[in-house]
Design a protein around this motif. Structure first.
Motif, PDB file in Angstrom:
ATOM      1  N   GLN A  65      -0.994  -4.039 -18.359  1.00  0.00           N
ATOM      2  CA  GLN A  65      -1.501  -4.144 -16.550  1.00  0.00           C
ATOM      3  C   GLN A  65      -0.440  -2.973 -16.376  1.00  0.00           C
ATOM      4  N   ILE A  66      -1.474  -1.802 -16.063  1.00  0.00           N
ATOM      5  CA  ILE A  66      -0.554  -0.406 -15.701  1.00  0.00           C
ATOM      6  C   ILE A  66      -1.159   0.077 -14.358  1.00  0.00           C
ATOM      7  N   LEU A  67       0.455  -0.255 -13.212  1.00  0.00           N
ATOM      8  CA  LEU A  67      -0.302   0.491 -11.930  1.00  0.00           C
ATOM      9  C   LEU A  67      -0.004   2.171 -11.622  1.00  0.00           C
ATOM     10  N   LEU A  68      -0.746   2.622 -10.760  1.00  0.00           N
ATOM     11  CA  LEU A  68      -1.095   3.796 -10.747  1.00  0.00           C
ATOM     12  C   LEU A  68      -0.465   4.117  -9.093  1.00  0.00           C
ATOM     13  N   VAL A  69       0.526   4.359  -8.321  1.00  0.00           N
ATOM     14  CA  VAL A  69       0.965   4.138  -6.867  1.00  0.00           C
ATOM     15  C   VAL A  69      -0.057   4.920  -6.717  1.00  0.00           C
ATOM     16  N   THR A  70      -0.936   5.158  -5.056  1.00  0.00           N
ATOM     17  CA  THR A  70      -1.300   5.786  -4.462  1.00  0.00           C
ATOM     18  C   THR A  70      -0.495   5.950  -3.080  1.00  0.00           C
ATOM     19  N   LYS A  71      -0.311   4.909  -2.204  1.00  0.00           N
ATOM     20  CA  LYS A  71       0.654   5.428  -0.952  1.00  0.00           C
ATOM     21  C   LYS A  71       1.681   5.007  -0.752  1.00  0.00           C
ATOM     22  N   GLY A  72       2.136   5.101  -0.273  1.00  0.00           N
ATOM     23  CA  GLY A  72       2.703   3.347   0.862  1.00  0.00           C
ATOM     24  C   GLY A  72       4.430   3.559  -0.331  1.00  0.00           C
ATOM     25  N   CYS A  73       5.047   1.950  -0.294  1.00  0.00           N
ATOM     26  CA  CYS A  73       6.907   1.713  -1.312  1.00  0.00           C
ATOM     27  C   CYS A  73       6.220   0.949  -1.616  1.00  0.00           C
ATOM     28  N   GLY A  74       6.327   0.521  -2.874  1.00  0.00           N
ATOM     29  CA  GLY A  74       6.139  -0.833  -3.526  1.00  0.00           C
ATOM     30  C   GLY A  74       7.319  -0.663  -4.846  1.00  0.00           C
ATOM     31  N   LEU A  75       7.455  -2.444  -4.693  1.00  0.00           N
ATOM     32  CA  LEU A  75       8.377  -3.022  -5.587  1.00  0.00           C
ATOM     33  C   LEU A  75       8.429  -3.332  -7.087  1.00  0.00           C
ATOM     34  N   TYR A  76       8.714  -2.737  -8.263  1.00  0.00           N
ATOM     35  CA  TYR A  76       8.277  -3.795  -9.426  1.00  0.00           C
ATOM     36  C   TYR A  76       9.902  -4.372 -10.017  1.00  0.00           C
ATOM     37  N   GLN A  77       9.765  -5.410 -10.577  1.00  0.00           N
ATOM     38  CA  GLN A  77      11.561  -6.110 -11.364  1.00  0.00           C
ATOM     39  C   GLN A  77      10.695  -6.462 -12.797  1.00  0.00           C
TER      40      GLN A  77
END
Length: 134
Positions: A65-77
């Motif tokens: 999986q590839i996540l491309l962040v476009t808006k806001g604030c996220g967390l990944y662990q």
């Protein structure tokens, strides 16, 4: 105003409530398919998560999986690693069989494109205690 009701500005389309994955998420998420073609071996979806929404721990089998962040604030662990704070423009690549979770920060909406190949194996929830300790 209730933080759960206020959408981020310039949001084009929130998509449909992600009911298929709801039992594997804490909080609400919304999904808009960008590419969902059986002749293409990857799916691409725009995912929006409301504040404090997060996935269960999970792994990707026979793919990634590839996540491309476009808006806001996220967390990944990833299991055994520190939490990574995600901002627009960040890219996360999760390789096969890496146990991980991702979601929105406590007071922020999180929007990203998810490019996924293979199958997801859903695991246990991220505890509220662990999330609140961030």
């Amino acid at each position: 105003m209730d933080k759960m009701k206020k959408l981020p500005e310039k949001l084009v389309s929130i998509g449909q409530t992600n009911e298929l994955a709801a039992k594997f998420f804490e909080g609400n998420s919304y999904l808009s398919d960008v590419v969902n073609d059986p002749r293409v071996d990857v799916g691409i979806a725009n995912v929006i998560q409301e504040p404090a929404s997060r996935t269960n721990w999970h792994v990707h089998k026979n793919g990634y999986q590839i996540l491309l962040v476009t808006k806001g604030c996220g967390l990944y662990q990833e299991e055994g690693h520190e939490i990574r704070v995600l901002s627009p423009g960040d890219v996360v690549i999760t390789h096969p069989d890496i146990k991980h979770w991702h979601g929105a920060a406590e007071n922020e909406w999180f929007e990203h494109l998810a490019i996924t190949k293979g199958n997801v194996q859903w695991l246990e929830a991220v505890s509220s205690e662990a999330f609140e300790a961030i």
